[in-house]
Design a protein around this motif. Structure first.
Motif, mmCIF file in Angstrom:
data_model
loop_
_atom_site.group_PDB
_atom_site.id
_atom_site.type_symbol
_atom_site.label_atom_id
_atom_site.label_comp_id
_atom_site.label_asym_id
_atom_site.label_seq_id
_atom_site.Cartn_x
_atom_site.Cartn_y
_atom_site.Cartn_z
ATOM 1 N N ASN A 127 -44.828 51.494 38.865
ATOM 2 C CA ASN A 127 -46.018 50.788 39.329
ATOM 3 C C ASN A 127 -47.053 50.754 38.198
ATOM 4 N N VAL B 237 -49.792 48.937 45.718
ATOM 5 C CA VAL B 237 -48.707 48.004 45.407
ATOM 6 C C VAL B 237 -49.091 46.678 46.053
ATOM 7 N N GLY C 185 -51.783 46.538 40.984
ATOM 8 C CA GLY C 185 -50.468 47.152 41.027
ATOM 9 C C GLY C 185 -49.338 46.214 40.646
ATOM 10 N N VAL D 68 -41.876 46.893 43.953
ATOM 11 C CA VAL D 68 -42.359 46.108 45.094
ATOM 12 C C VAL D 68 -41.392 46.248 46.267
ATOM 13 N N GLY E 24 -43.447 48.214 48.591
ATOM 14 C CA GLY E 24 -44.405 47.163 48.851
ATOM 15 C C GLY E 24 -44.260 46.371 50.128
ATOM 16 N N ASN F 189 -46.492 40.083 47.804
ATOM 17 C CA ASN F 189 -45.334 40.829 47.341
ATOM 18 C C ASN F 189 -44.060 39.995 47.409
#
Length: 151
Positions: free
Chosen positions: A49, A62, A67, A99, A103, A117
């Protein structure tokens, strides 16, 4: 708080670089941007990250704005315009793993939600043609639809 050097897509370096990559740059300008991205890659967290800012030591966000997701999209764009420079593409793929693993957010928006994302996976699918990224985008969309219908 506002004197920080942000890295994210909405508030920092990744967003600025993404916009600059839309223009025809001189070779030295392009090298400066790649150098900045390589600095960011080198200084990411051990998890893969990216920090929210230069001073950030917390590895929690995230989000597209702070992020991995926003940085991943900039890395994808950089890989596109540098004709798939391997290091940038590999970093984008590594970041997509962050991700995927961390995420799946419960919000539905671009900035702090599933949409931002999932966009990472769609961008990588478009660039690479790898069906795994399309699958991950679809899973994210399904999760998004579950969240929306439960509101």
């Amino acid at each position: 708080m506002y004197d920080e050097k942000y890295w994210g897509a909405a508030h920092g370096l990744a967003g600025i670089i993404h916009v600059l990559l839309e223009y025809d740059l001189k070779p030295d300008q392009s090298e400066d941007l790649k150098g900045t991205l390589k600095y960011m890659i080198k200084n990411r967290f051990p998890s893969g990250n990216y920090p929210a800012s230069e001073e950030d030591r917390g590895d929690a966000l995230v989000h597209w704005c702070h992020g991995a997701p926003g940085v991943a999209l900039t890395l994808v764009k950089a890989a596109e315009v540098t004709y798939i420079e391997r290091e940038l593409l590999e970093a984008a793929i590594d970041t997509a793993e962050v991700v995927w693993n961390c995420g799946l957010l419960k919000r539905v928006g671009m900035c702090h939600g599933i949409s931002g994302n999932a966009y990472v996976f769609l961008s990588l699918y478009r660039l690479t043609g790898n069906m795994e990224f399309l699958y991950r985008a679809k899973v994210s969309l399904a999760f998004y639809l579950i969240e929306v219908t439960s509101l």
